[in-house]
Design an enzyme around this catalytic site. Structure first.
Site, short mmCIF file in Angstrom:
data_model
loop_
_atom_site.label_atom_id
_atom_site.label_comp_id
_atom_site.label_asym_id
_atom_site.label_seq_id
_atom_site.Cartn_x
_atom_site.Cartn_y
_atom_site.Cartn_z
N SER A 61 0.80 -1.24 0.00
CA SER A 61 0.00 0.00 0.00
C SER A 61 0.83 1.28 0.00
O SER A 61 0.29 2.35 -0.26
CB SER A 61 -0.91 0.03 1.23
OG SER A 61 -2.10 -0.64 0.94
N LYS A 73 0.68 3.40 -3.00
CA LYS A 73 -0.47 4.30 -3.26
C LYS A 73 -0.05 5.77 -3.18
O LYS A 73 -0.60 6.62 -3.87
CB LYS A 73 -1.59 4.02 -2.25
CG LYS A 73 -2.23 2.64 -2.42
CD LYS A 73 -3.09 2.28 -1.22
CE LYS A 73 -3.78 0.93 -1.42
NZ LYS A 73 -4.36 0.40 -0.18
N VAL A 94 0.87 -3.92 3.87
CA VAL A 94 0.64 -5.20 4.56
C VAL A 94 1.84 -6.15 4.56
O VAL A 94 1.80 -7.18 5.23
CB VAL A 94 -0.57 -5.98 4.00
CG1 VAL A 94 -1.87 -5.39 4.46
CG2 VAL A 94 -0.50 -6.12 2.51
N TYR A 101 -4.21 3.32 7.70
CA TYR A 101 -5.51 2.63 7.68
C TYR A 101 -6.45 3.24 8.73
O TYR A 101 -6.39 4.44 8.98
CB TYR A 101 -5.35 1.12 7.92
CG TYR A 101 -4.29 0.45 7.08
CD1 TYR A 101 -4.27 0.60 5.69
CD2 TYR A 101 -3.32 -0.35 7.65
CE1 TYR A 101 -3.31 -0.04 4.92
CE2 TYR A 101 -2.36 -0.99 6.88
CZ TYR A 101 -2.36 -0.82 5.52
OH TYR A 101 -1.42 -1.44 4.77
N TYR A 138 -2.57 -2.00 -10.56
CA TYR A 138 -2.59 -1.92 -9.09
C TYR A 138 -1.83 -3.09 -8.46
O TYR A 138 -1.01 -2.89 -7.55
CB TYR A 138 -4.05 -1.87 -8.61
CG TYR A 138 -4.17 -1.89 -7.12
CD1 TYR A 138 -3.81 -0.79 -6.35
CD2 TYR A 138 -4.60 -3.04 -6.45
CE1 TYR A 138 -3.88 -0.82 -4.97
CE2 TYR A 138 -4.68 -3.09 -5.07
CZ TYR A 138 -4.32 -1.98 -4.33
OH TYR A 138 -4.38 -2.01 -2.96
N1 GLN Z 1 -1.92 -5.46 -2.14
C1 GLN Z 1 -2.66 -5.08 -1.05
C2 GLN Z 1 -4.16 -5.14 -1.29
O1 GLN Z 1 -4.72 -4.38 -1.98
C3 GLN Z 1 -2.24 -3.75 -0.58
C4 GLN Z 1 -2.90 -3.53 0.72
C5 GLN Z 1 -2.06 -2.98 1.79
O2 GLN Z 1 -0.84 -2.96 1.82
N2 GLN Z 1 -2.81 -2.57 2.75
O3 GLN Z 1 -4.79 -5.95 -0.77
#
Ligand code: GLN
Length: 331
Positions: A77, A80, A274, A256, A204
């Site tokens: 993430s 992003k 994550v 988050y 993505y």
């Molecule tokens: N690849 C992950 C997803 O979309 C990214 C999420 C994350 O790092 N929170 O599920």
């Protein structure tokens, strides 16, 4: 640097700062067992749950590196932030913010609920999946590789080499991404996507699978801390107004549904992923006492054991401890 205050990040103090960080890494490493490695993407489950590492790079070049540093991991993430930056550079801030808002959700990163309940006419922010997938659709290009080229270029300028996609992570995520596909279909139905859904999701998943290290994250953080200017080359990598919005989003939405707590207790812009990475930005600050990194620094953390929200459990504690002892909060 602001005159009158003593910046402790001199070579003279380096050993002391290094020992300080080493001790706290050892201390918080013992707490990795209170978290759990992400398992919803099978490949991520292979990470070492006990790992904890940190890199801090200051504007003057001072580096503190400690813990498990020989790990590379997928950016997840944290990408992003970078895709949002690239989209703003290439399409203009106004264009992007008409399509993705800048409001925190208070929901899990992969929630669809807030979109349905509030019907906001655009995703809440680019750092939750709905917003990030929309941003991936807004990147220029007809294929995922074309869309990701500027992102790779931006990263290369900052970290000094072209990073690579971890193909195993990409395949693992692509093949198990039911929730993200559901979000994608919802966005498609609502007319939020500008590219083909398949290409958008491929973009993505690929951007999440880019391999990085804590050193890379610290370098990215340092450029953001320095308002988008590379501290060594003085090149403007990210326009200041884009860097400013990216940092605001990190502060309000980057951790988050624990973003409010992180802003209150740690107080620096940060973005987690994550796989256990955290990108943190410490802007220059004015203080009345002698402290390290007063000119600002970037911090990269890796600790794959996660808490309930999906943030590195020991990584957050380590960051909180260092940020508090060195008075790094932006407030
Ligand atoms: N690849 C992950 C997803 O979309 C990214 C999420 C994350 O790092 N929170 O599920």
């Amino acid at each position: 640097m602001v005159q009158g205050y003593v910046n402790l990040n001199t070579e003279k103090n380096k050993q002391w700062l290094q020992e300080y960080v080493d001790n706290w890494v050892t201390f918080f490493k013992k707490q990795t067992d209170t978290g759990k490695v992400a398992d919803y993407i099978p490949k991520l489950e292979e990470a070492d749950p006990d790992a904890l590492g940190i890199t801090i790079i200051g504007k003057g070049g001072m580096q503190i590196r400690s813990g498990d540093l020989n790990h590379s991991f997928s950016i997840q993430s944290i990408s992003k932030v970078l895709s949002f930056i690239v989209a703003c550079i290439d399409r203009g801030i106004t264009y992007i913010l008409q399509r993705v808002d800048v409001e925190p959700t208070g929901e899990a990163f992969n929630s669809i609920m807030h979109l349905q309940i509030n019907n906001p006419k655009r995703p809440f922010n680019p750092l939750v999946n709905s917003g990030a997938i929309t941003v991936s659709s807004l990147l220029n290009g007809n294929t995922s590789d074309e869309k990701l080229e500027p992102l790779f270029n931006l990263m290369e300028k900052i970290i000094g080499y072209r990073p690579e996609i971890d193909v195993d992570v990409y395949v693992s995520e692509r093949d198990t991404s039911m929730r993200n596909r559901a979000i994608g279909y919802y966005l498609l139905e609502e007319g939020y996507l500008e590219s083909d859904l398949g290409v958008t999701l491929e973009t993505y998943f690929k951007q999440c699978s880019i391999n990085i290290t804590t050193d890379d994250l610290a370098r990215i953080g340092l450029v953001l801390s320095n308002d988008g200017i590379h501290p060594d080359t003085e090149e403007i990598i990210i326009p200041k107004n884009v860097a400013r919005i990216a940092k605001s989003l990190m502060l309000t939405c980057g951790m988050y549904d624990a973003s409010g707590k992180f802003a209150s207790y740690v107080g620096i812009p940060a973005k987690s992923g994550v796989s256990g990475g955290i990108l943190a930005v410490v802007p220059p600050r004015v203080r009345n006492n002698d402290l390290p990194f007063l000119d600002g620094c970037g911090i990269g953390v890796f600790g794959p054991a996660l808490d309930k929200q999906g943030n590195s459990v020991a990584g957050i504690k380590l960051l909180r401890h260092i940020a508090n002892s060195w008075d790094m909060s932006v407030f």
